[in-house]
Motif scaffolding. Sequence first.
Motif, PDB file in Angstrom:
ATOM      1  N   THR A  97     -39.186  10.025  -2.268  1.00  0.00           N
ATOM      2  CA  THR A  97     -37.550   9.817  -1.641  1.00  0.00           C
ATOM      3  C   THR A  97     -37.321  10.469  -0.215  1.00  0.00           C
ATOM      4  OG1 THR A  97     -36.838   9.969  -3.815  1.00  0.00           O
ATOM      5  CG2 THR A  97     -35.138  10.352  -2.305  1.00  0.00           C
ATOM      6  N   SER A  98     -38.190  11.549  -0.100  1.00  0.00           N
ATOM      7  CA  SER A  98     -38.000  12.194   1.498  1.00  0.00           C
ATOM      8  C   SER A  98     -38.352  11.078   2.304  1.00  0.00           C
ATOM      9  CB  SER A  98     -38.582  13.381   1.471  1.00  0.00           C
ATOM     10  OG  SER A  98     -37.962  14.404   0.781  1.00  0.00           O
ATOM     11  N   GLN A  99     -39.697  10.691   2.154  1.00  0.00           N
ATOM     12  CA  GLN A  99     -40.060   9.633   3.027  1.00  0.00           C
ATOM     13  C   GLN A  99     -39.307   8.453   3.203  1.00  0.00           C
ATOM     14  OE1 GLN A  99     -42.878  10.333   4.899  1.00  0.00           O
ATOM     15  NE2 GLN A  99     -42.644   8.367   5.897  1.00  0.00           N
ATOM     16  N   GLU A 100     -38.545   7.847   2.196  1.00  0.00           N
ATOM     17  CA  GLU A 100     -37.617   6.502   2.157  1.00  0.00           C
ATOM     18  C   GLU A 100     -36.389   7.048   3.120  1.00  0.00           C
ATOM     19  OE1 GLU A 100     -36.715   5.708  -1.620  1.00  0.00           O
ATOM     20  OE2 GLU A 100     -38.502   5.108  -2.141  1.00  0.00           O
ATOM     21  N   GLU A 121     -24.426   8.707   1.369  1.00  0.00           N
ATOM     22  CA  GLU A 121     -24.564   7.332   1.009  1.00  0.00           C
ATOM     23  C   GLU A 121     -25.975   6.874   0.476  1.00  0.00           C
ATOM     24  OE1 GLU A 121     -24.501   3.162   3.469  1.00  0.00           O
ATOM     25  OE2 GLU A 121     -23.064   4.992   3.959  1.00  0.00           O
ATOM     26  N   ARG A 122     -26.957   7.453   0.898  1.00  0.00           N
ATOM     27  CA  ARG A 122     -28.441   7.231   0.909  1.00  0.00           C
ATOM     28  C   ARG A 122     -29.148   7.898  -0.276  1.00  0.00           C
ATOM     29  NH1 ARG A 122     -31.411   6.571   6.641  1.00  0.00           N
ATOM     30  NH2 ARG A 122     -29.758   6.184   7.917  1.00  0.00           N
ATOM     31  N   ILE A 123     -28.483   8.849  -0.942  1.00  0.00           N
ATOM     32  CA  ILE A 123     -29.069   9.400  -2.148  1.00  0.00           C
ATOM     33  C   ILE A 123     -28.131   9.111  -3.153  1.00  0.00           C
ATOM     34  CG2 ILE A 123     -30.088  11.190  -0.944  1.00  0.00           C
ATOM     35  CD1 ILE A 123     -28.027  13.245  -1.530  1.00  0.00           C
ATOM     36  N   SER A 124     -27.141   8.291  -3.234  1.00  0.00           N
ATOM     37  CA  SER A 124     -26.080   8.085  -4.151  1.00  0.00           C
ATOM     38  C   SER A 124     -26.752   7.464  -5.404  1.00  0.00           C
ATOM     39  CB  SER A 124     -24.904   7.288  -3.647  1.00  0.00           C
ATOM     40  OG  SER A 124     -25.460   6.161  -3.197  1.00  0.00           O
ATOM     41  N   ASN A 125     -27.993   6.610  -5.162  1.00  0.00           N
ATOM     42  CA  ASN A 125     -28.503   5.943  -6.328  1.00  0.00           C
ATOM     43  C   ASN A 125     -29.485   6.677  -7.119  1.00  0.00           C
ATOM     44  OD1 ASN A 125     -26.830   3.755  -5.996  1.00  0.00           O
ATOM     45  ND2 ASN A 125     -28.182   2.852  -4.318  1.00  0.00           N
ATOM     46  N   TYR A 126     -29.747   8.137  -6.448  1.00  0.00           N
ATOM     47  CA  TYR A 126     -30.842   8.983  -7.238  1.00  0.00           C
ATOM     48  C   TYR A 126     -30.210   9.864  -8.244  1.00  0.00           C
ATOM     49  CZ  TYR A 126     -33.802   7.265  -3.321  1.00  0.00           C
ATOM     50  OH  TYR A 126     -34.552   6.192  -2.625  1.00  0.00           O
ATOM     51  N   ALA A 127     -31.026  10.073  -9.195  1.00  0.00           N
ATOM     52  CA  ALA A 127     -30.395  11.161 -10.293  1.00  0.00           C
ATOM     53  C   ALA A 127     -30.977  12.462  -9.804  1.00  0.00           C
ATOM     54  CB  ALA A 127     -31.171  10.671 -11.563  1.00  0.00           C
ATOM     55  N   GLU A 150     -34.095  16.458  -7.600  1.00  0.00           N
ATOM     56  CA  GLU A 150     -34.236  15.329  -7.896  1.00  0.00           C
ATOM     57  C   GLU A 150     -34.775  14.874  -9.393  1.00  0.00           C
ATOM     58  OE1 GLU A 150     -36.089  10.971  -6.564  1.00  0.00           O
ATOM     59  OE2 GLU A 150     -36.216  12.782  -5.377  1.00  0.00           O
ATOM     60  N   ALA A 151     -34.289  14.009 -10.219  1.00  0.00           N
ATOM     61  CA  ALA A 151     -35.055  13.908 -11.594  1.00  0.00           C
ATOM     62  C   ALA A 151     -36.153  12.975 -11.388  1.00  0.00           C
ATOM     63  CB  ALA A 151     -33.893  13.360 -12.365  1.00  0.00           C
ATOM     64  N   VAL A 152     -37.191  13.690 -11.782  1.00  0.00           N
ATOM     65  CA  VAL A 152     -38.654  12.951 -11.608  1.00  0.00           C
ATOM     66  C   VAL A 152     -39.254  12.661 -13.115  1.00  0.00           C
ATOM     67  CG1 VAL A 152     -40.960  12.867 -10.746  1.00  0.00           C
ATOM     68  CG2 VAL A 152     -38.930  13.987  -9.352  1.00  0.00           C
ATOM     69  N   ASP A 153     -39.155  11.378 -13.531  1.00  0.00           N
ATOM     70  CA  ASP A 153     -39.372  10.860 -14.862  1.00  0.00           C
ATOM     71  C   ASP A 153     -41.003  10.838 -15.229  1.00  0.00           C
ATOM     72  OD1 ASP A 153     -36.888  10.889 -15.670  1.00  0.00           O
ATOM     73  OD2 ASP A 153     -36.593   8.851 -15.234  1.00  0.00           O
ATOM     74  N   GLU A 154     -41.898  10.467 -13.936  1.00  0.00           N
ATOM     75  CA  GLU A 154     -43.065  10.101 -14.204  1.00  0.00           C
ATOM     76  C   GLU A 154     -43.717  11.273 -12.978  1.00  0.00           C
ATOM     77  OE1 GLU A 154     -44.073   5.999 -13.574  1.00  0.00           O
ATOM     78  OE2 GLU A 154     -42.879   5.509 -15.047  1.00  0.00           O
ATOM     79  N   PRO A 155     -44.451  12.144 -13.390  1.00  0.00           N
ATOM     80  CA  PRO A 155     -45.108  13.127 -12.675  1.00  0.00           C
ATOM     81  C   PRO A 155     -45.887  12.595 -11.715  1.00  0.00           C
ATOM     82  CG  PRO A 155     -45.118  13.855 -14.726  1.00  0.00           C
ATOM     83  CD  PRO A 155     -44.859  12.357 -14.822  1.00  0.00           C
ATOM     84  N   GLN A 156     -45.723  12.933 -10.215  1.00  0.00           N
ATOM     85  CA  GLN A 156     -46.669  12.367  -9.195  1.00  0.00           C
ATOM     86  C   GLN A 156     -47.945  13.340  -8.903  1.00  0.00           C
ATOM     87  OE1 GLN A 156     -43.775  12.144  -5.912  1.00  0.00           O
ATOM     88  NE2 GLN A 156     -42.462  10.705  -7.057  1.00  0.00           N
ATOM     89  N   ALA A 157     -48.928  12.847  -8.118  1.00  0.00           N
ATOM     90  CA  ALA A 157     -50.027  13.678  -7.921  1.00  0.00           C
ATOM     91  C   ALA A 157     -49.587  14.745  -7.086  1.00  0.00           C
ATOM     92  CB  ALA A 157     -50.892  12.674  -6.933  1.00  0.00           C
ATOM     93  N   ASN A 158     -48.762  14.603  -6.447  1.00  0.00           N
ATOM     94  CA  ASN A 158     -47.943  15.968  -5.644  1.00  0.00           C
ATOM     95  C   ASN A 158     -46.695  16.124  -5.994  1.00  0.00           C
ATOM     96  OD1 ASN A 158     -47.039  17.680  -3.838  1.00  0.00           O
ATOM     97  ND2 ASN A 158     -47.150  16.756  -2.019  1.00  0.00           N
ATOM     98  N   GLY A 159     -46.438  17.086  -7.054  1.00  0.00           N
ATOM     99  CA  GLY A 159     -44.933  17.320  -7.473  1.00  0.00           C
ATOM    100  C   GLY A 159     -44.062  18.093  -6.577  1.00  0.00           C
ATOM    101  N   ALA A 160     -44.397  18.193  -5.376  1.00  0.00           N
ATOM    102  CA  ALA A 160     -43.488  19.223  -4.525  1.00  0.00           C
ATOM    103  C   ALA A 160     -42.225  18.650  -4.047  1.00  0.00           C
ATOM    104  CB  ALA A 160     -44.338  19.715  -3.252  1.00  0.00           C
TER     105      ALA A 160
END
Length: 255
Positions: free
Chosen positions: A248-251, A142-148, A92-102
């Motif tokens: 995203t996994s949680q979603e 279908e669920r991940i189609s809108n993610y980069a 998954e393309a993550v533009d803004e680094p999160q506290a947990n980058g796993a």
Amino acid sequence: MKDFFNTNGCTITEESPSHMNIQLTNAMDEEIMNRPFYWHYMKKMNRQGEPMQLTFTENTDEPGIYLHAGTPKLHTIYETAMKKGKLTRLYEAVDEPQANGALTPWLVVNALLHYRGKQTKDEPVSVGLQLLHGTFVPRMMERISNYAFNMTVSDYTFPMTPIIQLKSAYKRIEGYVENHTSSQNHNWARDSHQQLEQEEQLLQSFYESGDMSEDQFNKEHEQLFKRYRPRIEMEVVNGGLFYLSQQTSQEMLTS
């Protein structure tokens, strides 16, 4: 077409709204240009070889390959895309680094269920299996189609190591799909069995009356069995490892 050639490392040397010139790579020339003897000779002589260029056009009066639904070269490219796109590994393309980058690993399998019998139908299924805790998610593509997604890991993120091995994960998905089919209405299968029995009785009567030989009887019986025997076949279209951010996994798990 543009996405296909860009993805496979080819260069678009010229482009307009109605045409496109492509410089093929050696590998792509071998895949779609049907020149096996040329490339065999080049490899045998330890030479680099010269890949061809292609021109596609949307106008019949322009030089190049006229691009439309029935273009043979287009269907060759479809087949190549299906073959080369059978397996993937994407992050998954993550533009803004999160506290947990796993990034959490998921196995995604896209398949077609072929229902065969008196009546036939095909059902697409897409199943995601989270490879840490073993949670299933239906309609995954279908669920991940809108993610980069990218083929490389975004900065400040890292992929987690799967706990569930891929072979075991695939077997779990097979079991999930089997449970899915088992829970459905199976009147179609009973109708197929009844039709098969009726056709077999009719065929037996023809045979006993002497209207057909034993060889004809056996062939016809085999064809009846193939046509009416109810069965469900699973054809895997493609699949791969998808690494999703924690959010995203949680979603996926809660939506």
